[in-house]
Design an enzyme around this catalytic site. Structure first.
Site, PDB file in Angstrom:
ATOM      1  N   GLU A  85     -59.751 -39.338   8.358  1.00 31.21           N
ATOM      2  CA  GLU A  85     -60.973 -39.910   7.777  1.00 31.21           C
ATOM      3  C   GLU A  85     -61.659 -40.834   8.763  1.00 31.21           C
ATOM      4  O   GLU A  85     -62.874 -40.808   8.917  1.00 31.21           O
ATOM      5  CB  GLU A  85     -60.639 -40.662   6.490  1.00 31.21           C
ATOM      6  N   GLU A  86     -60.878 -41.662   9.436  1.00 32.60           N
ATOM      7  CA  GLU A  86     -61.463 -42.627  10.362  1.00 32.60           C
ATOM      8  C   GLU A  86     -62.052 -41.962  11.596  1.00 32.60           C
ATOM      9  O   GLU A  86     -62.836 -42.577  12.315  1.00 32.60           O
ATOM     10  CB  GLU A  86     -60.393 -43.651  10.782  1.00 32.60           C
ATOM     11  N   ASP A 113     -56.339 -49.958   3.887  1.00 33.45           N
ATOM     12  CA  ASP A 113     -57.226 -48.854   4.253  1.00 33.45           C
ATOM     13  C   ASP A 113     -56.486 -47.904   5.198  1.00 33.45           C
ATOM     14  O   ASP A 113     -56.527 -48.070   6.403  1.00 33.45           O
ATOM     15  CB  ASP A 113     -58.475 -49.404   4.941  1.00 33.45           C
ATOM     16  N   HIS A 118     -56.513 -41.128   2.691  1.00 29.22           N
ATOM     17  CA  HIS A 118     -56.212 -40.747   4.083  1.00 29.22           C
ATOM     18  C   HIS A 118     -55.113 -41.621   4.664  1.00 29.22           C
ATOM     19  O   HIS A 118     -55.026 -42.818   4.371  1.00 29.22           O
ATOM     20  CB  HIS A 118     -57.474 -40.812   4.957  1.00 29.22           C
ATOM     21  N   GLU A 138     -60.268 -45.434  -1.821  1.00 32.34           N
ATOM     22  CA  GLU A 138     -60.582 -46.031  -0.525  1.00 32.34           C
ATOM     23  C   GLU A 138     -60.402 -47.544  -0.566  1.00 32.34           C
ATOM     24  O   GLU A 138     -60.055 -48.113  -1.607  1.00 32.34           O
ATOM     25  CB  GLU A 138     -62.029 -45.690  -0.121  1.00 32.34           C
ATOM     26  N   HIS A 160     -60.446 -53.186   8.722  1.00 28.13           N
ATOM     27  CA  HIS A 160     -60.517 -52.621  10.067  1.00 28.13           C
ATOM     28  C   HIS A 160     -60.150 -53.649  11.142  1.00 28.13           C
ATOM     29  O   HIS A 160     -60.722 -53.653  12.236  1.00 28.13           O
ATOM     30  CB  HIS A 160     -61.911 -52.040  10.348  1.00 28.13           C
TER      31      HIS A 160
END
Length: 927
Positions: free
Chosen positions: A273-274, A239, A227, A300, A373
């Site tokens: 995706e998030e 990510d 993604h 991922e 994140h």
């Protein structure tokens, strides 16, 4: 035939009665029995230290070797083509160019923002160029190989789609949407609640590329997914910019070289995706290629360095395909662990498995997830060699699956045992084969117990079990001490520090139990042999129990059982051969410990590095009420026990007195380490930050304007950080619990379940800072001056008195806002969402909507039980502002001038804090 418990007891008693006392016999006679001078009472301190140093040094060497094996990555390749052969090759530098542009040049690519659109346009442009380059390479190759060209080898067809879809799906976090977990320091309570969370998405975008040999390849394709969007507060280099870059590079390599394809491959660059896996859901439920996809490989990341790991797999054929990669790293242990839900994470793999019924592989980077994140997920923190590692593995998979694999009739199964061996090669076999091997290993162990080779006892086996309990429970004493010193979570900043803080206490507990169970009437050798043999029985029982439970992870117990059995057999042969007088073998030769430890301790060292890499950083984001110190203490104790269980037998080698001194020494070492760590270390630093969430909330119903501050772990927070923010705004905060105010953080479900808040009133600060005199002097709430906020209206309202059902269409308009969340309580009977049915009783509903940039509205038809036509539906709407994602822009109340609330928070954040920040409006509507 196994010895009965009574026979074991009799034999143990015989052993005790016939064993030479430690004060009798000559050194020569004892050595005939494989005993050192220490066993005969003449041991010196030098002998004891030498033996322990040799054994522990051996274990240390195993750890160092495995550390090197575990963390060594392939050398990055810079050139896109091999300078010698001229052939295309996978290049880490090519991947990093993509990652740098996505993470640095574009930045935060949150669904609904301009940056997300910019990322989409960039990828489309780059893929179009790759298509052109493929055609050029194809023409060049045909010109150079015209005489040898065959139909078996050809360049793949390069097709491309851009999918834009609307849809909905149910999203229960980790498939546990009906269960709420509430924990405090003393207890954990599971409460069953009626909560249904639905996802709606508008204009969700996917970019799709297919490489195939034509219609015959198109019928069976493999899906490779990553993604390009990011979560709030992160530029998403690893990510999942890494996954995107790897897929781009695989497309370049595969499209510019001839191959013998038998299956097609689809590359899905998904744009959501998030936002809770919306784009993958759109593809697997709506796109024209979905019915030809047979399996999926998902790329991922939840870390920034180290190897990527295979942590989910549900097909024997796909696991066998993974065995072909050059750098395998995966184990069914991770598969079993992820299935428990203990790891609070999820991936697109879920959508493909649930809605596409696909088998496949889920692979992720996981080491150093401290930066996951956060604003630090940048290219400069992505370890050299990581893109090469993931890329070479993914390319090998793609090549095998397109050229050699049979993709028809793939069956989903969890009945496969698989693991890598030191990252060098991969082992996979069926559960049926595992059971047969476990039966043979267990049978061999029982056979040795029926002979003089092994001398277990009930007493000895109980001591092993109690040592295990002591190993996992006593480290909690360290937790009490750390909290008393006011320094919890000391281990967080470095994964290895947990071993120093908790392992000495764990070992003290293990050896303390052995001290209590040491038989003073028997020789040290007899105590050793009995304990060693009891270890064999303990692991044989564990192997049988875990195998009966059907856990593929039971292969680890098989490894322990087999190693102890082989070691005991060799020990018997060696000691019996050295014995000239025919006496019974009642000792353990020194070499036996190395034989028993070398394979399982080597393997467990490799696994332990992975476990610590996963769980230590994870504790920084599992909620403020989670007893993370205790979790890490228990985990470290468990790892200490399984690393080298034979050390329990070795502890008896020099007698009970020496064992007591070891226990005391470990307690002293533990105390010194805890005091030193508490005095010199801190739980957080710049590269191991504390996760803090900040939102500026404007409540349009109450008129309040407040700064909500929350954190994701129970480490130090109020005193070092919240008090600083209070000083910045000259306001004292008020506390709001997550249980009493579950809607405070609705904008970032599912994490709102774990966030409690400290709220600071920002009205005085805003009035003091604004240049708008009307606002500064007004007595009206600040929300009075906010314009163009999201609105809910009702249309097509009807009420049927015969059924008591009220119908309406809810319309939401939210220009310049994203990620709206509507929540309400009612007894729904139907709605326009087709992906799930409402509950059959009065329930709480949460409906989250996301859309790409310029998607500024949605509609939903509802029917519910009402007491009359005026029984309106009360809906709370939370909406997120679009400003500030990675650009440090000031928030603005239209008509009031710039308000520097978020900028002030950001600029004054300490280096050890990783902020996730955004602004929201909250309003209530009667529809």
């Amino acid at each position: 035939m196994a010895a009965t418990p009574s026979a074991l007891k009799q034999r143990n008693q015989k052993a005790a009665s016939t064993t030479l006392p430690s004060s009798t016999g000559t050194s020569k006679e004892n050595n005939k029995h494989g005993l050192t001078k220490a066993h005969s009472g003449f041991s010196s301190r030098k002998t004891i230290l030498s033996a322990w140093a040799t054994f522990l040094g051996f274990l240390l060497i195993l750890g160092i070797i495995n550390y090197q094996l575990h963390y060594t990555l392939p050398t990055p390749v810079q050139d896109a083509t091999n300078p010698v052969t001229g052939e295309v090759q996978f290049s880490e530098e090519s991947v990093r160019k993509v990652v740098r542009h996505l993470a640095h040049d574009i930045g935060y690519r949150v669904v609904g923002t301009e940056q997300e659109v910019e990322a989409k346009e960039y990828l489309i442009k780059e893929l179009a160029q790759l298509k052109e380059q493929s055609l050029v390479a194809q023409h060049r190759w045909k010109g150079e190989n015209k005489a040898t060209e065959t139909q078996d080898v050809s360049f793949p067809n390069f097709d491309m789609w851009v999918q834009v879809s609307d849809g909905s799906h149910r999203f229960d976090f980790m498939s546990k949407g009906k269960t709420a977990l509430y924990a405090n320091q003393f207890s954990v309570v599971v409460v069953v609640v009626s909560l249904l969370v639905m996802k709606m998405y508008t204009n969700m975008t996917n970019i799709i590329v297919r490489l195939s040999c034509g219609p015959e390849c198109d019928e069976n394709t493999i899906l490779l997914n990553s993604h390009y969007d990011t979560t709030l507060g992160s530029p998403g280099a690893v990510d999942d910019g890494l996954g995107v870059g790897v897929m781009m590079e695989i497309i370049r390599v595969m499209s510019q070289r001839p191959s013998k394809m038998k299956n097609g491959i689809v590359f899905l660059f998904n744009g959501g995706e998030e936002s809770l896996q919306d784009a993958s859901h759109a593809f697997i439920t709506q796109h024209e290629l979905k019915d030809n996809v047979r399996a999926v490989v998902n790329l991922e990341a939840c870390g920034t360095s180290g190897r990527e790991i295979l942590f989910q797999a549900n097909s024997r054929a796909m696991i066998d395909a993974y065995a072909t990669v050059p750098h395998p790293h995966g184990t069914v242990l991770a598969n079993d662990l992820f299935a428990t839900g203990l790891i609070l994470s999820d991936t697109d793999y879920r959508q493909f498995a649930e809605h596409g019924n696909l088998t496949g592989l889920d692979m992720a980077v996981y080491k150093n997830s401290y930066l996951y994140h956060t604003h630090l997920d940048l290219d400069e923190y992505m370890e050299a060699g990581l893109p090469q590692h993931m890329g070479e593995n993914a390319l090998a998979l793609a090549t095998f699956l397109t050229e050699k694999a049979e993709l028809t009739n793939l069956e989903a199964t969890t009945s496969v045992v698989f693991f890598d061996v030191f990252g060098l090669f991969f082992v996979a076999y069926s559960w049926a084969t595992a059971l047969k091997s476990h039966f043979l290993i267990g049978g061999l162990a029982l056979l040795t117990m029926a002979t003089p080779v092994s001398r277990p006892s009930v007493r000895g086996t109980i001591s092993i079990f109690l040592s295990f309990l002591a190993a996992i429970l006593l480290p909690n004493v360290s937790v009490i001490l750390l909290k008393a010193l006011g320094t919890p979570m000391q281990w967080f900043s470095h994964e290895w520090l947990s071993s120093l803080l908790f392992s000495p206490m764990s070992l003290a507990g293990m050896f303390g139990v052995q001290y209590l169970f040491h038989d003073s009437k028997a020789s040290s050798g007899a105590n050793e042999l009995n304990t060693f043999s009891s270890l064999q029985l303990f692991f044989t029982i564990a192997l049988a129990s875990v195998s009966y439970a059907g856990l593929a992870s039971s292969y680890v117990f098989a490894l322990f059982t087999l190693s102890t059995t082989i070691a005991l057999f060799i020990n018997y042969r060696k000691v019996a051969q050295e014995s000239k007088n025919g006496s019974e073998v009642l000792s353990v030769d020194f070499s036996t410990y190395f034989i028993a430890s070398i394979i399982p301790s080597s393997y467990l060292a490799f696994v332990i590095f992975s476990v610590l890499d996963i769980f230590i950083p994870l504790t920084g984001r599992i909620g403020v009420d989670a007893p993370v110190d205790n979790i890490v203490a228990v985990l470290t104790g468990f790892l200490t026990f399984v690393f080298c269980p034979p050390v329990l037998a070795f502890s008896h080698r020099f007698g009970r007195t020496v064992l007591k001194h070891i226990v005391i020494g470990l307690l002293v070492i533990h105390l010194l380490i805890v005091l030193l760590s508490s005095a010199t270390s801190s739980a957080y630093d710049e590269l191991h930050p504390k996760r803090v969430f900040v939102q500026h909330v404007r409540n349009m119903t109450s008129g309040e304007s407040g700064l909500y501050i929350a954190h994701a772990d129970p480490g130090p927070f109020y005193e070092p950080y919240v008090t600083k923010v209070e000083t910045l705004f000259n306001e004292i905060s008020t506390f709001r619990s997550a249980e009493a105010n579950p809607g405070d953080w609705s904008a970032i479900y599912p994490f709102n379940q774990f966030l409690e808040s400290y709220v600071i009133d920002t009205t005085p600060y805003i009035k003091a800072q604004t240049k708008n005199q009307t606002i500064s002097e007004s007595q009206e709430p600040l929300t009075t001056f906010v314009q163009q906020t999201p609105r809910l209206t009702a249309e097509k309202i009807s009420y049927d008195p015969s059924t008591g059902l009220r119908k309406l269409t809810v319309l939401c308009t939210h220009p310049n806002y994203i990620w709206t969340v509507a929540s309400f309580d009612t007894h729904l009977t139907s709605w326009s969402l087709t992906s799930s049915e409402p509950f059959t009783h009065h329930s709480h509903y949460v409906i989250r909507h996301v859309g790409t940039f310029a998607s500024d509205g949605w509609s939903l038809e509802l029917e519910y039980k009402a007491s009359g036509p005026e029984d309106k539906l009360t809906v709370e709407l939370t909406s997120m502002e679009t400003e500030g994602f990675g650009k440090d822009e000031e928030r603005e109340l239209i008509g009031s001038g710039e308000i520097g609330v978020m900028r002030k928070v950001l600029k004054n954040a300490p280096s050890w804090v990783a902020l996730t920040y955004f602004g929201t409006t909250v309003d209530r509507f009667q529809l």
